[in-house]
Design a protein around this motif. Structure first.
Motif, PDB file in Angstrom:
ATOM      1  N   THR A 184       0.849  -1.193   0.000  1.00 56.34           N
ATOM      2  CA  THR A 184       0.000   0.000   0.000  1.00 56.34           C
ATOM      3  C   THR A 184       0.881   1.238   0.000  1.00 56.34           C
ATOM      4  OG1 THR A 184      -0.101  -0.245   2.408  1.00 56.34           O
ATOM      5  CG2 THR A 184      -1.989  -1.026   1.154  1.00 56.34           C
ATOM      6  N   SER A 185       0.416   2.303  -0.623  1.00 58.35           N
ATOM      7  CA  SER A 185       1.152   3.568  -0.605  1.00 58.35           C
ATOM      8  C   SER A 185       0.890   4.282   0.711  1.00 58.35           C
ATOM      9  CB  SER A 185       0.723   4.453  -1.774  1.00 58.35           C
ATOM     10  OG  SER A 185      -0.568   4.993  -1.538  1.00 58.35           O
ATOM     11  N   TRP A 186       1.625   5.352   0.930  1.00 60.05           N
ATOM     12  CA  TRP A 186       1.499   6.096   2.181  1.00 60.05           C
ATOM     13  C   TRP A 186       0.107   6.681   2.349  1.00 60.05           C
ATOM     14  CZ3 TRP A 186       6.295   9.077   0.158  1.00 60.05           C
ATOM     15  CH2 TRP A 186       7.389   8.209   0.120  1.00 60.05           C
ATOM     16  N   LEU A 187      -0.518   7.079   1.236  1.00 57.98           N
ATOM     17  CA  LEU A 187      -1.832   7.705   1.333  1.00 57.98           C
ATOM     18  C   LEU A 187      -2.936   6.684   1.581  1.00 57.98           C
ATOM     19  CD1 LEU A 187      -1.649  10.476  -1.423  1.00 57.98           C
ATOM     20  CD2 LEU A 187      -0.596  10.373   0.840  1.00 57.98           C
ATOM     21  N   GLU A 188      -2.577   5.404   1.560  1.00 54.43           N
ATOM     22  CA  GLU A 188      -3.527   4.324   1.867  1.00 54.43           C
ATOM     23  C   GLU A 188      -3.264   3.721   3.234  1.00 54.43           C
ATOM     24  OE1 GLU A 188      -3.496   1.559  -1.720  1.00 54.43           O
ATOM     25  OE2 GLU A 188      -2.128   3.148  -2.353  1.00 54.43           O
ATOM     26  N   SER A 189      -2.452   4.394   4.061  1.00 51.83           N
ATOM     27  CA  SER A 189      -1.936   3.773   5.284  1.00 51.83           C
ATOM     28  C   SER A 189      -2.287   4.560   6.535  1.00 51.83           C
ATOM     29  CB  SER A 189      -0.413   3.655   5.205  1.00 51.83           C
ATOM     30  OG  SER A 189      -0.022   2.911   4.069  1.00 51.83           O
ATOM     31  N   ASN A 190      -2.576   3.815   7.586  1.00 45.92           N
ATOM     32  CA  ASN A 190      -2.619   4.355   8.939  1.00 45.92           C
ATOM     33  C   ASN A 190      -1.269   4.093   9.577  1.00 45.92           C
ATOM     34  OD1 ASN A 190      -5.573   5.018   9.170  1.00 45.92           O
ATOM     35  ND2 ASN A 190      -5.732   2.820   8.753  1.00 45.92           N
ATOM     36  N   ASP A 191      -0.714   5.079  10.235  1.00 51.88           N
ATOM     37  CA  ASP A 191       0.585   4.867  10.867  1.00 51.88           C
ATOM     38  C   ASP A 191       0.876   6.022  11.814  1.00 51.88           C
ATOM     39  OD1 ASP A 191       3.185   3.810  11.407  1.00 51.88           O
ATOM     40  OD2 ASP A 191       3.230   2.981   9.392  1.00 51.88           O
ATOM     41  N   LEU A 192       1.922   5.851  12.578  1.00 52.08           N
ATOM     42  CA  LEU A 192       2.413   6.895  13.473  1.00 52.08           C
ATOM     43  C   LEU A 192       3.891   7.069  13.173  1.00 52.08           C
ATOM     44  CD1 LEU A 192       1.888   8.791  15.926  1.00 52.08           C
ATOM     45  CD2 LEU A 192       2.626   6.893  17.380  1.00 52.08           C
ATOM     46  N   VAL A 193       4.281   8.232  12.661  1.00 54.22           N
ATOM     47  CA  VAL A 193       5.662   8.431  12.255  1.00 54.22           C
ATOM     48  C   VAL A 193       6.229   9.685  12.916  1.00 54.22           C
ATOM     49  CG1 VAL A 193       5.309   7.286  10.043  1.00 54.22           C
ATOM     50  CG2 VAL A 193       5.053   9.762  10.176  1.00 54.22           C
ATOM     51  N   ASP A 194       7.534   9.664  13.101  1.00 51.45           N
ATOM     52  CA  ASP A 194       8.218  10.854  13.602  1.00 51.45           C
ATOM     53  C   ASP A 194       8.846  11.600  12.433  1.00 51.45           C
ATOM     54  OD1 ASP A 194      10.501   9.408  12.940  1.00 51.45           O
ATOM     55  OD2 ASP A 194      10.942   8.847  15.010  1.00 51.45           O
ATOM     56  N   GLY A 195       9.673  12.599  12.729  1.00 53.65           N
ATOM     57  CA  GLY A 195      10.247  13.425  11.678  1.00 53.65           C
ATOM     58  C   GLY A 195      11.443  12.816  11.001  1.00 53.65           C
ATOM     59  N   SER A 196      11.804  11.591  11.322  1.00 53.98           N
ATOM     60  CA  SER A 196      12.943  10.887  10.751  1.00 53.98           C
ATOM     61  C   SER A 196      14.258  11.438  11.306  1.00 53.98           C
ATOM     62  CB  SER A 196      12.894  10.903   9.224  1.00 53.98           C
ATOM     63  OG  SER A 196      13.766   9.936   8.680  1.00 53.98           O
ATOM     64  N   TYR A 197      15.375  11.150  10.632  1.00 57.55           N
ATOM     65  CA  TYR A 197      16.692  11.348  11.226  1.00 57.55           C
ATOM     66  C   TYR A 197      17.324  12.700  10.919  1.00 57.55           C
ATOM     67  CZ  TYR A 197      18.152  10.150   6.489  1.00 57.55           C
ATOM     68  OH  TYR A 197      18.305  10.138   5.135  1.00 57.55           O
ATOM     69  N   ALA A 198      16.773  13.481  10.005  1.00 57.84           N
ATOM     70  CA  ALA A 198      17.375  14.775   9.663  1.00 57.84           C
ATOM     71  C   ALA A 198      16.297  15.824   9.503  1.00 57.84           C
ATOM     72  CB  ALA A 198      18.222  14.666   8.408  1.00 57.84           C
ATOM     73  N   THR A 199      15.429  15.869  10.501  1.00 55.93           N
ATOM     74  CA  THR A 199      14.290  16.765  10.449  1.00 55.93           C
ATOM     75  C   THR A 199      14.679  18.211  10.713  1.00 55.93           C
ATOM     76  OG1 THR A 199      12.128  17.154  11.446  1.00 55.93           O
ATOM     77  CG2 THR A 199      13.819  16.355  12.887  1.00 55.93           C
ATOM     78  N   GLY A 200      15.940  18.477  10.958  1.00 56.52           N
ATOM     79  CA  GLY A 200      16.332  19.815  11.365  1.00 56.52           C
ATOM     80  C   GLY A 200      16.003  20.023  12.828  1.00 56.52           C
ATOM     81  N   LEU A 201      15.761  21.249  13.204  1.00 56.67           N
ATOM     82  CA  LEU A 201      15.502  21.559  14.607  1.00 56.67           C
ATOM     83  C   LEU A 201      14.034  21.377  14.981  1.00 56.67           C
ATOM     84  CD1 LEU A 201      17.701  24.770  14.799  1.00 56.67           C
ATOM     85  CD2 LEU A 201      18.279  22.476  15.619  1.00 56.67           C
ATOM     86  N   MET A 202      13.175  21.174  13.985  1.00 56.80           N
ATOM     87  CA  MET A 202      11.753  20.985  14.238  1.00 56.80           C
ATOM     88  C   MET A 202      11.420  19.500  14.342  1.00 56.80           C
ATOM     89  SD  MET A 202       8.722  22.012  14.794  1.00 56.80           S
ATOM     90  CE  MET A 202       8.457  23.726  14.336  1.00 56.80           C
TER      91      MET A 202
END
Length: 838
Positions: free
Chosen positions: A537-555
């Motif tokens: 399934t693509s991301w727009l077909e998915s339920n999930d809980l994600v963070d900003g990943s490893y290089a999100t900057g300061l936000m």
């Protein structure tokens, strides 16, 4: 144009734009945001762009009657940088509707019916797919052991729950699989950082520390193209230099990147692979002038090992007297004559000084400019020096990174406000709970990059010759070739690996690797080599809980994703597809632990609520995952000035190196240099305890290839792809041209005109692309955006290299498979090529 002039002009134009057409006596100056064009029946949900740029930007998805109508970037909040600013997705995230509905979406499970690589498949049921994978996995395990099973490196989807960890669970319940270490982005710099300060290559001073800096030196640093979103490092970099207009910005790069574009004070084009020579010449100026002795020698004596002979003598004596078996072993490999100061000055056992005059002939930056940069570093009160990852993806990448890492320490200022240690900056973050991949009973691991070699000779690979980890000793062989590969959201089988033509030949022979399973959303070049294809399934077909990943900057942020549409066609999430296979293997209960997707997401959300970073979320996290999905995005800006190696320099906490100090002379590399074996026929294939410039095969100084292949070809990250992801989106191909960049001097010498179709070839293959003639790339250098999809011409046309022409323009058609000495990593910016009109 100088950066300060550019910024002043930009400010003036902005001011002009703000007042033009305004009547101060009217209400025209009251800004009213436009109302989004939401139509009757349209529903909005939150999703995320989970591609591997380092950020997982939130995406607003609008649907009507079960069809995605449009997507928007985050336009919530008051957009105040440094507090609650918008996490605006770049062009990639904004094209997700096109990507989700792409013509090459995988719609049903399929099995191969032709030769591997031909792309001939027939649809099968999920029951047949799951049964085939389960039975083949169990057969291969019984016949060849679990060491023969590999889950390939892949980064095409950074899910939180329904991730490739689902396949980890499945394979671990089958008894485990061969591990991999390293990655295509950072392999050499990981080893360089470990050798220098025993830690991460991404633990540099946070970008907000630039507020206290008076000099910014970026070597191969280009965040504005790779990490360009509102949550990315590129935005933080732009804010940092804008908020410190007096800072002097120097960029060293073979290509004039969008991270410059008038924002730098000086650009110095450097020849690829020669960064270490440049760094050594700066070190020569700092040491030979007496500046180090007068300003930083006390710092080097206290916090570093290997700068001079006395330092190594002291360390050797301490280790020999320690009675500690590990230290006694390391002491054997300490050569006190092999010290950094003598090497740079060309004294003692060394006969050649690393002068700017010498370096200029190698790196292409003039002697006068090298001296000027060195003087600026010595004069700076707080220099922020940062080394980009492009420096590490070379045949000599480990040593190039280490050589550049020496510069901040030579200043004696690491640990002070506004000063970096050379590493990429530490990022802001919010953490989330993820599905466990369970424990892997197999402890052995190979480099991610050596998988294709391990298909053919894995049984004989050892620690001494091939960097295999987890073995009983240096010479015990792994004992097994790779017989099964699971490529999960990965285009690294062919496209993102090296020598695409050569790798294809290895994979085409299904008597070698007997099973290849690919789970993906699109028919990528790697997917064409599958035996069984599983439609994700693509991301727009998915339920999930994600963070900003490893290089999100300061936000830092979290996104509670809600499926905008139901899974289309016969696509299944990775959690569900692995559940079907687990059921066929008789391990479904252990796999699912009795929970479905909803139960898992509620459990993982509950775990996330207790994470320390969640306490600072704006808005506050609600009590349930379902409530969080309604809100969508939670953010927490981390503006703390985190200084590189603060806990060591200012807190007295020992580093993770053998000495507990910063190592100019790496004891770990000294031991590897003495104990490992290298193919001496490969130029530059060796390790040294000191960071040294290493001329290599197909480098600038390689006399064997310079006449036939006179141009150095480097890859770079474009704004239209993240690695190979998004290549199949026509919008982005129109917006970001896939063309080889050439300097006018080189193009004119070949009679090329702007936009000509050219052949670019090496010993390994030929690609066909347009040419872009520009002074934004150094003479003698060509530049090509990496990640284009490998597409051998269906008509079979053969190019100048003797191979079928790759009309897709994949740079890895041209690159060499040759693992780097220490990391066994990918040297994909080390290439010599020729270019001519097609």
């Amino acid at each position: 144009m100088e950066r300060r002039s550019f910024l002043k002009m930009s400010a003036a134009l902005s001011a002009a734009a703000a007042v033009t057409g305004c009547d101060s006596s009217s209400k025209d100056v009251d800004v009213v945001p436009p109302t989004p064009p939401v139509t009757d029946g349209e529903v909005q949900t939150w999703s995320s762009c989970l591609v591997n740029c380092g950020s997982n930007c939130p995406i607003k998805v609008f649907t009507k009657d079960g069809v995605i109508t449009r997507v928007e970037a985050d336009n919530e909040t008051t957009d105040e940088y440094g507090y609650n600013h918008q996490i605006r997705a770049c062009a990639r995230g904004r094209s997700l509707r096109q990507r989700t509905y792409a013509a090459d979406r995988l719609k049903t499970p399929m099995k191969r019916v032709g030769k591997r690589g031909e792309g001939k498949f027939v649809p099968i049921t999920w029951d047949e797919a799951a049964s085939t994978i389960a039975s083949e996995l169990q057969r291969i395990t019984a016949e060849y052991t679990n060491r023969s099973i590999l889950k390939l490196y892949g980064s095409g989807a950074y899910y939180g729950f329904s991730s490739s960890n689902c396949f980890n669970r499945l394979l671990n319940l089958n008894g485990g699989f061969l591990n991999i270490y390293g990655n295509y982005s950072w392999a050499q710099q990981i080893e360089a950082a470990a050798a220098t300060w025993g830690g991460s290559s991404t633990n540099g001073s946070s970008m907000v520390c630039v507020a206290d800096s008076d000099l910014f030196l970026g070597i191969g640093y280009n965040p504005s193209e790779m990490r360009q979103s509102g949550s990315g490092e590129g935005y933080d970099y732009l804010q940092a230099i804008q908020n410190n207009p007096s800072i002097e910005v120097i960029m060293v790069d073979p290509r004039y990147t969008d991270s410059m574009a008038g924002k730098e004070d000086h650009w110095y084009p450097i020849r690829p692979g020669t960064d270490a020579a440049f760094a050594e010449a700066i070190a020569y100026e700092m040491i030979s002038s007496g500046w180090v002795d007068a300003n930083s020698k006390a710092f080097l004596d206290k916090y570093c090992v290997g700068y001079d002979k006395a330092s190594l003598e002291q360390t050797k004596a301490e280790f020999e007297a320690s009675g500690d078996a590990t230290k006694l072993e390391y002491a054997k490999f300490i050569d006190v004559e092999e010290n950094y100061r003598d090497y740079i000055l060309g004294v003692g056992k060394f006969t050649k000084a690393k002068t700017p005059a010498w370096a200029a002939t190698v790196c292409g930056i003039s002697e006068a400019n090298i001296k000027a940069i060195a003087q600026k570093i010595m004069n700076a009160k707080a220099p922020y020096i940062i080394i980009g990852a492009g420096v590490n993806r070379h045949a000599n990448g480990e040593q190039a990174m280490r050589a550049c890492y020496m510069l901040p320490f030579l200043t004696g200022k690491v640990g002070q406000a506004g000063v970096n240690n050379g590493a990429l900056p530490v990022q802001g973050s919010m953490s989330k709970s993820s599905l466990s991949g369970l424990s892997n009973p197999i402890k052995e691991s190979i480099s991610f990059f050596t998988f294709s070699e391990a298909i053919e000779r894995g049984a004989e690979m050892t620690a001494r010759k091939d960097g295999v980890r987890g073995m009983a000793d240096l010479d015990t062989p792994l004992g097994q070739n790779i017989k099964a590969i699971f490529a999960i959201n990965s285009n690294s089988l062919v496209n993102q690996h090296a020598d695409s033509n050569g790798t294809s030949k290895i994979l085409e022979d299904d008597t070698k690797c007997e099973l290849i399973v690919v789970a993906d959303c699109w028919m990528t070049p790697s997917a064409r080599y599958a035996d069984i294809l599983l439609p994700d399934t693509s991301w727009l077909e998915s339920n999930d809980l994600v963070d900003g990943s490893y290089a999100t900057g300061l936000m830092g942020y979290l996104v509670a994703m809600k499926a905008a549409v139901k899974p289309m066609w016969e696509c299944k999430s990775m959690y569900d597809m692995c559940g079907l296979i687990a059921e066929k293997m008789g391990v479904y209960q252990q796999y699912s632990e009795g929970k479905d997707e909803a139960a898992w997401l509620n459990q993982l959300y509950a775990g996330t609520l207790t994470a320390p970073s969640s306490a600072n979320a704006i808005p506050a996290l609600p009590s349930t995952y379902e409530e969080a999905q309604k809100i969508g995005v939670f953010r927490a800006f981390n503006g703390t000035k985190r200084i590189a190696l603060d806990s060591y320099i200012n807190g007295g906490k020992a580093l993770g190196t053998p000495t507990g100090k910063v190592e100019f002379y790496s004891l770990d590399f000294a031991q590897k240099a003495a104990e490992w074996e290298f193919d001496a026929s490969v130029k530059g294939n060796y390790i040294t305890a000191l960071p040294k410039y290493q001329p290599t095969w197909e480098g600038y100084e390689d006399a064997d290839t310079i006449e036939t292949y006179p141009l150095q070809l480097m890859g770079y990250h474009t704004k239209g792809r993240t690695h190979s992801s998004y290549h199949n989106v026509a919008w982005l191909r129109e917006a970001v041209e896939d063309a080889v960049w050439m300097n006018p001097m080189d193009a004119n010498a070949r009679g090329l005109a702007q936009g000509d179709t050219v052949h670019v070839w090496s010993q390994r293959g030929t690609i066909e692309v347009p040419v872009r003639i520009t002074p934004r790339v150094a003479p003698g250098v060509a530049a090509l955006g990496q990640g284009a999809w490998y597409t051998p011409d269906p008509s079979g046309r053969v190019g100048p290299s003797g191979h079928v022409i790759d009309i897709g323009g994949c740079i890895n058609t041209l690159t060499r498979y040759q693992p780097s000495p220490a990391a066994k990593g990918n040297p994909q910016h080390t290439n010599r090529v020729q270019i001519a009109k097609a």
